[in-house]
Scaffold this active site. Sequence first.
Site, PDB file in Angstrom:
ATOM      1  N   GLY A   1       0.835  -1.211   0.000  1.00 52.07           N
ATOM      2  CA  GLY A   1       0.000   0.000   0.000  1.00 52.07           C
ATOM      3  C   GLY A   1       0.863   1.251   0.000  1.00 52.07           C
ATOM      4  O   GLY A   1       1.852   1.323   0.733  1.00 52.07           O
TER       5      GLY A   1
ATOM      6  N   ILE B   1       0.699   2.541   6.816  1.00 48.16           N
ATOM      7  CA  ILE B   1      -0.167   3.396   7.636  1.00 48.16           C
ATOM      8  C   ILE B   1      -0.766   2.577   8.779  1.00 48.16           C
ATOM      9  O   ILE B   1      -1.230   3.131   9.763  1.00 48.16           O
ATOM     10  CB  ILE B   1      -1.268   4.106   6.805  1.00 48.16           C
ATOM     11  CG1 ILE B   1      -2.275   3.123   6.222  1.00 48.16           C
ATOM     12  CG2 ILE B   1      -0.670   4.977   5.731  1.00 48.16           C
ATOM     13  CD1 ILE B   1      -3.530   3.814   5.678  1.00 48.16           C
ATOM     14  N   ASP B   2      -0.739   1.247   8.652  1.00 47.39           N
ATOM     15  CA  ASP B   2      -1.244   0.394   9.734  1.00 47.39           C
ATOM     16  C   ASP B   2      -0.271   0.338  10.924  1.00 47.39           C
ATOM     17  O   ASP B   2      -0.649  -0.114  12.008  1.00 47.39           O
ATOM     18  CB  ASP B   2      -1.473  -1.037   9.238  1.00 47.39           C
ATOM     19  CG  ASP B   2      -2.640  -1.148   8.270  1.00 47.39           C
ATOM     20  OD1 ASP B   2      -3.200  -0.102   7.906  1.00 47.39           O
ATOM     21  OD2 ASP B   2      -2.983  -2.281   7.887  1.00 47.39           O
TER      22      ASP B   2
ATOM     23  N   ARG C   1     -26.251  13.336  15.820  1.00 49.71           N
ATOM     24  CA  ARG C   1     -26.234  12.028  15.159  1.00 49.71           C
ATOM     25  C   ARG C   1     -25.227  11.094  15.817  1.00 49.71           C
ATOM     26  O   ARG C   1     -24.308  11.539  16.509  1.00 49.71           O
ATOM     27  CB  ARG C   1     -25.741  12.189  13.715  1.00 49.71           C
ATOM     28  CG  ARG C   1     -26.791  12.554  12.735  1.00 49.71           C
ATOM     29  CD  ARG C   1     -26.137  12.656  11.362  1.00 49.71           C
ATOM     30  NE  ARG C   1     -27.081  13.209  10.427  1.00 49.71           N
ATOM     31  CZ  ARG C   1     -26.754  14.032   9.445  1.00 49.71           C
ATOM     32  NH1 ARG C   1     -25.510  14.395   9.261  1.00 49.71           N
ATOM     33  NH2 ARG C   1     -27.674  14.481   8.639  1.00 49.71           N
TER      34      ARG C   1
ATOM     35  N   MET D   1      -8.494   2.360   8.050  1.00 47.05           N
ATOM     36  CA  MET D   1      -7.724   1.144   7.717  1.00 47.05           C
ATOM     37  C   MET D   1      -7.023   0.575   8.943  1.00 47.05           C
ATOM     38  O   MET D   1      -6.755   1.287   9.913  1.00 47.05           O
ATOM     39  CB  MET D   1      -6.715   1.444   6.617  1.00 47.05           C
ATOM     40  CG  MET D   1      -7.351   1.470   5.252  1.00 47.05           C
ATOM     41  SD  MET D   1      -6.105   1.521   3.973  1.00 47.05           S
ATOM     42  CE  MET D   1      -7.141   1.502   2.526  1.00 47.05           C
ATOM     43  N   GLY D   2      -6.663  -0.675   8.857  1.00 45.95           N
ATOM     44  CA  GLY D   2      -6.023  -1.391   9.967  1.00 45.95           C
ATOM     45  C   GLY D   2      -6.554  -2.808   9.954  1.00 45.95           C
ATOM     46  O   GLY D   2      -7.601  -3.074  10.514  1.00 45.95           O
ATOM     47  N   ARG D   3      -5.831  -3.669   9.259  1.00 47.75           N
ATOM     48  CA  ARG D   3      -6.317  -5.018   9.034  1.00 47.75           C
ATOM     49  C   ARG D   3      -6.125  -5.893  10.266  1.00 47.75           C
ATOM     50  O   ARG D   3      -7.058  -6.499  10.756  1.00 47.75           O
ATOM     51  CB  ARG D   3      -5.547  -5.603   7.843  1.00 47.75           C
ATOM     52  CG  ARG D   3      -6.192  -6.777   7.224  1.00 47.75           C
ATOM     53  CD  ARG D   3      -5.597  -7.071   5.870  1.00 47.75           C
ATOM     54  NE  ARG D   3      -4.159  -6.889   5.845  1.00 47.75           N
ATOM     55  CZ  ARG D   3      -3.479  -6.512   4.758  1.00 47.75           C
ATOM     56  NH1 ARG D   3      -4.095  -6.288   3.646  1.00 47.75           N
ATOM     57  NH2 ARG D   3      -2.166  -6.364   4.817  1.00 47.75           N
TER      58      ARG D   3
ATOM     59  N   THR E   1      -8.089   7.910   1.651  1.00 46.88           N
ATOM     60  CA  THR E   1      -7.721   9.327   1.820  1.00 46.88           C
ATOM     61  C   THR E   1      -6.451   9.459   2.653  1.00 46.88           C
ATOM     62  O   THR E   1      -5.802  10.503   2.630  1.00 46.88           O
ATOM     63  CB  THR E   1      -8.840  10.142   2.518  1.00 46.88           C
ATOM     64  OG1 THR E   1      -9.031   9.635   3.840  1.00 46.88           O
ATOM     65  CG2 THR E   1     -10.155  10.081   1.757  1.00 46.88           C
TER      66      THR E   1
ATOM     67  N   ARG F   1      -3.791   7.439   2.381  1.00 51.98           N
ATOM     68  CA  ARG F   1      -2.637   6.778   1.754  1.00 51.98           C
ATOM     69  C   ARG F   1      -1.826   7.711   0.849  1.00 51.98           C
ATOM     70  O   ARG F   1      -0.612   7.755   0.961  1.00 51.98           O
ATOM     71  CB  ARG F   1      -3.132   5.554   0.972  1.00 51.98           C
ATOM     72  CG  ARG F   1      -3.637   4.422   1.853  1.00 51.98           C
ATOM     73  CD  ARG F   1      -2.723   3.215   1.815  1.00 51.98           C
ATOM     74  NE  ARG F   1      -2.686   2.662   0.504  1.00 51.98           N
ATOM     75  CZ  ARG F   1      -3.177   1.454   0.162  1.00 51.98           C
ATOM     76  NH1 ARG F   1      -3.731   0.688   1.068  1.00 51.98           N
ATOM     77  NH2 ARG F   1      -3.078   1.015  -1.066  1.00 51.98           N
TER      78      ARG F   1
END
Length: 369
Positions: free
Chosen positions: A11, A135-136, A171, A178-180, A300, A302
């Site tokens: 990524g 980014i993770d 609301r 992200m973050g698998r 957004t 990455r």
Amino acid sequence: MKRIGFMTGGGDCAGINAFLAACLKRGSEGYGAEFVGIRRAFEGACADRIEDFLVPLGPADAVGLENKPSTILESSRFNPFSEANRAKGYPEKLVANLKKVGIDAVLATGGNDTIKSTKGLTELGIPAIAAPKSIDNDVSGTDTMLGFKTAVTFGASAFRSTVESARTHRRISLVEIMGREAGWLSLEIGLAGGADIILIPEKPVDLARLCGRVAALNERQGYVNIAVAEGTRIRLDDPVLVAAAEATPVVAAMLKEDLGKDEHGNPKLGGIAQILRRIIRHRLGLKKLEDVRATDLGFTLRGLPPVADDIILGLRFGFAAVDLLFAGEAGFMVGLQGTRIVKVPFAEALVQKKVDWSETDLKNAGVVW
Ligand code: F6P
């Protein structure tokens, strides 16, 4: 050693170009090295005509490169060492290709998968050094990696905007991040961005407890802000999920959808916020689906230009990688430990890094499980 190939796999993220810029400067000025970028990482390196993927790079290309977003060399998740690709002879083709175009050594930026492929390359006799990026933030042996600080900085500011809007419109707001396997990005964006609740893969969620917390907060303040990692786990037999799936066919359909796996066997994710949105609406008995909004920060985070921390990290990784390569050292990852750039054995780097804060710290931050 004269001709060094760059590969930027996995990524994309901020800080990769800073690494390239530093290598170009240090390598050309300090060692008279020649550099060539291999577009699309291992996919380009294994192509029938590797020549079509080569980008000659010199010190002039380094000018202004350090703060450019993403990677100028494009990326891919091609895996020459998968079982299928081993059987097709890709590892041998990779080495033959590199030799054909006179590449003596490789400098690669990547996350766990690219680092694994770089290790494979070293085992085939090509000197290589990897620099971690994701980014993770999920590579071990380094305190942090390229792209993470930038993603947290911009992600927190985007998250703040959803917080303001949720307050204005009274609301419940879910923001998917992200973050698998690791929840660092949701945790830090949520904390810096003003989340009431944070959900991370390391802490599988009890839906009754989550919905109870959402209802209480909604009652008290009139809005709720939730940061949810894309890899957050919910049990398929959780009674709250089962009830929502029975009442809402779209939830049942989303749960059945198989997004497949990438070349490295990682599941492709995305959509947890949309599922949770419907579960929360059902459990809280809210009239309209719009009472619970879902935003996906997704890509957004990455392709961003790097913040100063990522520029500095990329430059330090690059200078160190080139110095080490020309000192005759290769076969490891460069990492940051404390204030020092260190050599990290591949095996150590490849241990999946997860959020390791204490449960007290996690609870204080708003993590619910
Ligand atoms: O780089 C890791 C990651 O950010 C994961 O969090 C995510 O699942 C994955 O990238 C998706 O990226 P792509 O669709 O580009 O393979």
